[in-house]
Design a protein around this motif. Structure first.
Motif, PDB file in Angstrom:
ATOM      1  N   ASN A 159       8.371   9.367 -19.589  1.00 51.84           N
ATOM      2  CA  ASN A 159       8.874  10.205 -18.503  1.00 51.84           C
ATOM      3  C   ASN A 159       8.559   9.616 -17.132  1.00 51.84           C
ATOM      4  O   ASN A 159       9.271   9.859 -16.165  1.00 51.84           O
ATOM      5  CB  ASN A 159       8.262  11.602 -18.601  1.00 51.84           C
ATOM      6  N   GLY A 160       7.466   8.861 -17.065  1.00 51.44           N
ATOM      7  CA  GLY A 160       7.072   8.249 -15.803  1.00 51.44           C
ATOM      8  C   GLY A 160       6.166   7.061 -16.049  1.00 51.44           C
ATOM      9  O   GLY A 160       5.623   6.895 -17.144  1.00 51.44           O
ATOM     10  N   VAL A 161       6.003   6.247 -15.021  1.00 51.43           N
ATOM     11  CA  VAL A 161       5.170   5.047 -15.119  1.00 51.43           C
ATOM     12  C   VAL A 161       4.190   5.014 -13.952  1.00 51.43           C
ATOM     13  O   VAL A 161       4.586   5.194 -12.800  1.00 51.43           O
ATOM     14  CB  VAL A 161       6.027   3.763 -15.109  1.00 51.43           C
ATOM     15  N   PHE A 162       2.923   4.782 -14.288  1.00 51.65           N
ATOM     16  CA  PHE A 162       1.899   4.524 -13.272  1.00 51.65           C
ATOM     17  C   PHE A 162       1.693   3.018 -13.234  1.00 51.65           C
ATOM     18  O   PHE A 162       1.128   2.439 -14.175  1.00 51.65           O
ATOM     19  CB  PHE A 162       0.586   5.209 -13.642  1.00 51.65           C
ATOM     20  N   HIS A 163       2.162   2.389 -12.177  1.00 52.51           N
ATOM     21  CA  HIS A 163       2.016   0.927 -12.079  1.00 52.51           C
ATOM     22  C   HIS A 163       0.740   0.626 -11.304  1.00 52.51           C
ATOM     23  O   HIS A 163       0.712   0.588 -10.083  1.00 52.51           O
ATOM     24  CB  HIS A 163       3.235   0.308 -11.403  1.00 52.51           C
ATOM     25  N   VAL A 164      -0.328   0.378 -12.058  1.00 55.24           N
ATOM     26  CA  VAL A 164      -1.656   0.180 -11.492  1.00 55.24           C
ATOM     27  C   VAL A 164      -2.034  -1.300 -11.457  1.00 55.24           C
ATOM     28  O   VAL A 164      -2.798  -1.738 -10.597  1.00 55.24           O
ATOM     29  CB  VAL A 164      -2.710   0.972 -12.308  1.00 55.24           C
TER      30      VAL A 164
ATOM     31  N   ARG B 205      10.119   8.887 -12.562  1.00 61.43           N
ATOM     32  CA  ARG B 205       9.382   8.525 -11.350  1.00 61.43           C
ATOM     33  C   ARG B 205       8.391   7.407 -11.667  1.00 61.43           C
ATOM     34  O   ARG B 205       7.832   7.343 -12.761  1.00 61.43           O
ATOM     35  CB  ARG B 205       8.646   9.736 -10.768  1.00 61.43           C
ATOM     36  N   VAL B 206       8.166   6.555 -10.669  1.00 65.68           N
ATOM     37  CA  VAL B 206       7.141   5.508 -10.754  1.00 65.68           C
ATOM     38  C   VAL B 206       6.133   5.764  -9.644  1.00 65.68           C
ATOM     39  O   VAL B 206       6.506   5.949  -8.483  1.00 65.68           O
ATOM     40  CB  VAL B 206       7.743   4.098 -10.595  1.00 65.68           C
ATOM     41  N   VAL B 207       4.856   5.796 -10.009  1.00 72.72           N
ATOM     42  CA  VAL B 207       3.777   5.913  -9.026  1.00 72.72           C
ATOM     43  C   VAL B 207       3.085   4.558  -8.949  1.00 72.72           C
ATOM     44  O   VAL B 207       2.529   4.070  -9.936  1.00 72.72           O
ATOM     45  CB  VAL B 207       2.777   7.023  -9.404  1.00 72.72           C
ATOM     46  N   PHE B 208       3.140   3.962  -7.778  1.00 74.76           N
ATOM     47  CA  PHE B 208       2.635   2.609  -7.548  1.00 74.76           C
ATOM     48  C   PHE B 208       1.278   2.682  -6.853  1.00 74.76           C
ATOM     49  O   PHE B 208       1.115   3.409  -5.874  1.00 74.76           O
ATOM     50  CB  PHE B 208       3.645   1.857  -6.670  1.00 74.76           C
ATOM     51  N   THR B 209       0.298   1.938  -7.365  1.00 75.79           N
ATOM     52  CA  THR B 209      -1.027   1.919  -6.760  1.00 75.79           C
ATOM     53  C   THR B 209      -1.064   0.874  -5.649  1.00 75.79           C
ATOM     54  O   THR B 209      -1.036  -0.327  -5.906  1.00 75.79           O
ATOM     55  CB  THR B 209      -2.105   1.606  -7.807  1.00 75.79           C
ATOM     56  N   SER B 210      -1.136   1.356  -4.416  1.00 75.28           N
ATOM     57  CA  SER B 210      -1.222   0.479  -3.260  1.00 75.28           C
ATOM     58  C   SER B 210      -2.672   0.441  -2.773  1.00 75.28           C
ATOM     59  O   SER B 210      -3.593   0.819  -3.504  1.00 75.28           O
ATOM     60  CB  SER B 210      -0.270   0.962  -2.161  1.00 75.28           C
TER      61      SER B 210
ATOM     62  N   LEU C 272      10.307   6.286  -6.362  1.00 77.67           N
ATOM     63  CA  LEU C 272       9.037   5.577  -6.249  1.00 77.67           C
ATOM     64  C   LEU C 272       8.129   6.254  -5.236  1.00 77.67           C
ATOM     65  O   LEU C 272       8.554   6.574  -4.128  1.00 77.67           O
ATOM     66  CB  LEU C 272       9.270   4.121  -5.832  1.00 77.67           C
ATOM     67  N   VAL C 273       6.890   6.464  -5.623  1.00 77.77           N
ATOM     68  CA  VAL C 273       5.855   7.016  -4.750  1.00 77.77           C
ATOM     69  C   VAL C 273       4.670   6.060  -4.809  1.00 77.77           C
ATOM     70  O   VAL C 273       4.374   5.506  -5.870  1.00 77.77           O
ATOM     71  CB  VAL C 273       5.422   8.421  -5.222  1.00 77.77           C
ATOM     72  N   SER C 274       3.993   5.834  -3.685  1.00 73.16           N
ATOM     73  CA  SER C 274       2.820   4.961  -3.720  1.00 73.16           C
ATOM     74  C   SER C 274       1.569   5.713  -3.293  1.00 73.16           C
ATOM     75  O   SER C 274       1.618   6.602  -2.447  1.00 73.16           O
ATOM     76  CB  SER C 274       3.019   3.723  -2.849  1.00 73.16           C
ATOM     77  N   VAL C 275       0.446   5.345  -3.923  1.00 75.69           N
ATOM     78  CA  VAL C 275      -0.859   5.899  -3.589  1.00 75.69           C
ATOM     79  C   VAL C 275      -1.645   4.814  -2.868  1.00 75.69           C
ATOM     80  O   VAL C 275      -1.965   3.775  -3.450  1.00 75.69           O
ATOM     81  CB  VAL C 275      -1.631   6.339  -4.844  1.00 75.69           C
TER      82      VAL C 275
END
Length: 356
Positions: free
Chosen positions: A89-94, A139-144, A206-209
């Motif tokens: 359903n979603g990806v956390f790209h860490v 959704r993809v949550v990208f670790t910035s 895409l959302v970034s943290v």
């Protein structure tokens, strides 16, 4: 998008199966703790690792393993994330490189582009392309990283009063000054820029943290780099202390977040319907001298690095307003962060007990 924390329950049972999320870089500090947190909250997890053998020690620490699947994936191999992302359903790209500085014999800028920046961008685009092909990822949550930002005003060396998500570090300035940790700064800054460009062009949510210095307990076999940097006033590591000092110079303070809070923020942003763009995740920031004081109070060793107290200086606010306005709340402040970090490093043997 349905809020994850409000997944409906009828008669005490979920109406639908729990969502499945992919976590890249699952053997890293944030990635390993994020897998743990997701499993504890009842989700199914596809964890990607470059070397499955290195994840064996984590399997006993990741509870509820029946909802966990491991996938071998390499960011430099296009298509290697397809199976891991399939059905998610979603990806956390860490996953990311932690190169801070380089000392090549060849032209340094050419070396950095070909060995740090280009591979980081390529790897992230490979993950996003896999998300496109999956047809299931919403959704993809990208670790910035806070390294992508600066508190210094564009027109001078003066510090802003408030640092928000728009205060990006100028790429040309980073190339020209090459302050300690500059390779990591460029890698994260340009990778995040490329990720949002690709996402916008291809309709990816895409959302970034934007993580500040992450610390607290850890699951990894080695002490995480961010913790080593934070504790450099105690350990005396000159290269890591220079990185901490460079962060302090760029941001006017040291900004911190607990590992539990950074993982909670990732999950919160994955599920919040109104989340978009970048979000700073900072529980608290303080002057370098105050940080050293907190470290000394928790670990009163005689050889802790002395730092000149900044007189009458108020540090810029590293603002989490955008994240807080969505409803996110932090569980841990600086006292918890320092205490849990020191305790974990004592248990690990990275720090020696203080004789009483």
């Amino acid at each position: 998008m349905e809020d994850l924390e409000a997944a409906a329950a009828v008669g005490g049972k979920r109406e639908e199966p729990p969502p499945t999320y992919c976590v890249t870089g699952a053997t890293g500090y944030i990635g390993s703790w994020l897998v743990k947190t997701l499993l504890e909250r009842g989700y199914k997890v596809h964890a990607t690792v470059r070397d499955p053998a290195k994840s064996l020690s984590l399997l006993s620490l990741w509870t509820s393993g029946e909802r966990l699947r491991l996938f071998r994936a390499d960011m430099q191999e296009e298509g290697s994330f397809d199976e891991a992302v399939k059905g998610c359903n979603g990806v956390f790209h860490v996953a990311s490189s932690m190169k801070f500085n380089v000392h090549p014999n060849e032209d340094i800028e050419t070396y950095v582009r070909s060995n740090a920046i280009d591979p980081a961008i390529k790897g992230t685009l490979n993950v996003l392309k896999a998300c496109l092909r999956s047809k299931s990822v919403k959704r993809v949550v990208f670790t910035s990283s806070i390294s992508t930002l600066t508190a210094k005003d564009d027109s001078s060396e003066n510090l802003r009063h408030v640092v928000n998500e728009s205060c990006q570090a100028p790429v040309d300035h980073v190339w020209n000054t090459k302050a300690s940790g500059w390779v990591y700064v460029l890698s994260k800054r340009l990778t995040e820029e490329a990720a949002f460009k690709f996402a916008n062009e291809n309709g990816i949510d895409l959302v970034s943290v934007i993580t500040t210095t992450v610390a607290g307990p850890f699951l990894t076999l080695d002490v995480p780099t961010s913790i080593r940097v934070l504790l450099s006033p105690i350990t005396g590591d000159p290269e890591l202390f220079s990185i901490l000092s460079a962060v302090n110079a760029r941001m006017g303070s040291i900004a911190l977040v607990h590992i539990e809070d950074i993982c909670s923020a990732h999950i919160f942003l994955m599920g919040h319907a109104k989340a978009e763009g970048p979000y700073i995740c900072c529980a608290q920031n303080c002057l370098m001298s105050n940080l050293v004081q907190h470290l000394a109070e928790e670990y009163p060793c005689s050889n802790i690095r002395s730092v000149e107290k900044e007189s009458n200086l108020v540090p810029p606010e590293i603002s989490s307003k955008k994240l807080r306005d969505l409803g996110f709340n932090y569980k841990h402040g600086i006292e918890d962060i320092v205490h849990h970090t020191i305790s974990s490093c004592l248990d690990y043997g990275f720090l020696l007990p203080i004789a009483k």
